[in-house]
Design an enzyme around this catalytic site. Structure first.
Site: not given
Ligand code: NDP
Length: 245
Positions: A142, A155
């Site tokens: 991030s 975070y």
């Molecule tokens: P979303 O919340 O849309 O996606 C997050 C994903 O992580 C979901 O598919 C969720 O699936 C999965 N997840 C959460 N907990 C678990 C778990 N215990 N086991 C398996 N899967 C898990 O957010 P983003 O797409 O934005 O996030 C993706 C990455 O990008 C993250 O690492 C986030 O920190 C990073 N990021 C995002 C930014 C943004 O602005 N969007 C900025 C900077 C970084 P499920 O709940 O079905 O398990």
């Protein structure tokens, strides 16, 4: 024809946001995608949509905090395709709050998913890639891996950790395994929905006002995979042009 056609890419956190968009883009380019997350109804729909367009996709239920489930997930892909080219450690959560709110369960959840989840992916994939003498870890950090702001201390700490782990891994395994850190700025997804602290929720509305689509991050991921085996794209930051953050 894309030069990544036929590669096997496993994606954690593929049920929404960046993981989902990347699964769709890679599948369009002829990559076999193996998708993991806890919401299997979402994964089932995504796999059907990809297959309807002629792509190759499979899914497994995965909680990245559980090492056994991670081992099963990675083994599933290895057994099905005979190898693993890329592990995209993407799953993450961001329940922001000021430290003084003492949301200790949320701190622990971020540490478990964002740090331990990535380590579990490395632990499950590294022996396979070492044996293959090839492979690539792409870890999603991030802009919070480079700077800290109020409500985001834990975070950001988890994302600083992902950056440190990725750089350490790159130095240790660099001879034939590639390591890429992709750091998004504000990107459209469900990430901010996990914030339970009312003040942090409000502040995030302003912070997240300017965003880019998840596909913008997917294109950076594709770029890193597309490079020849002797080229390691080590770090990429992708943020909205108009965002000051
Ligand atoms: P979303 O919340 O849309 O996606 C997050 C994903 O992580 C979901 O598919 C969720 O699936 C999965 N997840 C959460 N907990 C678990 C778990 N215990 N086991 C398996 N899967 C898990 O957010 P983003 O797409 O934005 O996030 C993706 C990455 O990008 C993250 O690492 C986030 O920190 C990073 N990021 C995002 C930014 C943004 O602005 N969007 C900025 C900077 C970084 P499920 O709940 O079905 O398990």
């Amino acid at each position: 024809m894309s030069n990544i056609e036929g590669k096997v890419v496993v994606i954690t956190g593929a049920s929404s946001g960046i993981g989902e968009a990347t699964a769709r883009l890679l599948a369009q380019k002829g990559v076999h995608v193996v998708l993991g997350a806890r919401r299997t109804d979402r994964l089932e729909d995504l796999v059907s949509a990809i297959r309807e367009k002629g792509g190759s996709a499979d899914y497994q239920k995965l909680d990245v905090t559980n090492q056994d489930q991670m081992e099963e997930f990675i083994s599933y892909a290895k057994n099905k395709f005979g190898r693993i080219d890329v592990i995209l450690n993407n799953a993450g959560v961001m329940p922001l709050s000021p430290l003084e709110a003492l949301k200790i369960d949320e701190w622990n959840r971020m540490i478990d998913v964002n740090i331990r989840g990535v380590l579990h992916g490395i632990a499950a994939g590294l022996p396979i890639m070492k044996k293959q003498k090839s492979g690539q870890f792409i870890n999603i950090a991030s802009i919070g891996a480079y700077t800290v702001s109020p409500t985001a201390a834990v975070y950001c700490a988890t994302k600083f950790a992902v950056r440190a782990i990725s750089e350490g891994l790159r130095q240790e395994v660099g001879s034939d395994i590639r390591v890429t850190l992709v750091s998004p700025g504000v990107t459209e997804s469900e990430l901010a929905e996990s914030i339970s602290d009312k003040k942090a929720q409000q502040e995030m509305k302003e912070f997240r006002r300017i965003s880019i689509p998840a596909e913008a991050i997917s294109r950076a991921i594709v770029y890193a995979i597309e490079q020849p085996a002797d080229v390691d794209v080590s770090e990429i930051i992708v943020r909205p042009t108009a965002s000051p953050f």
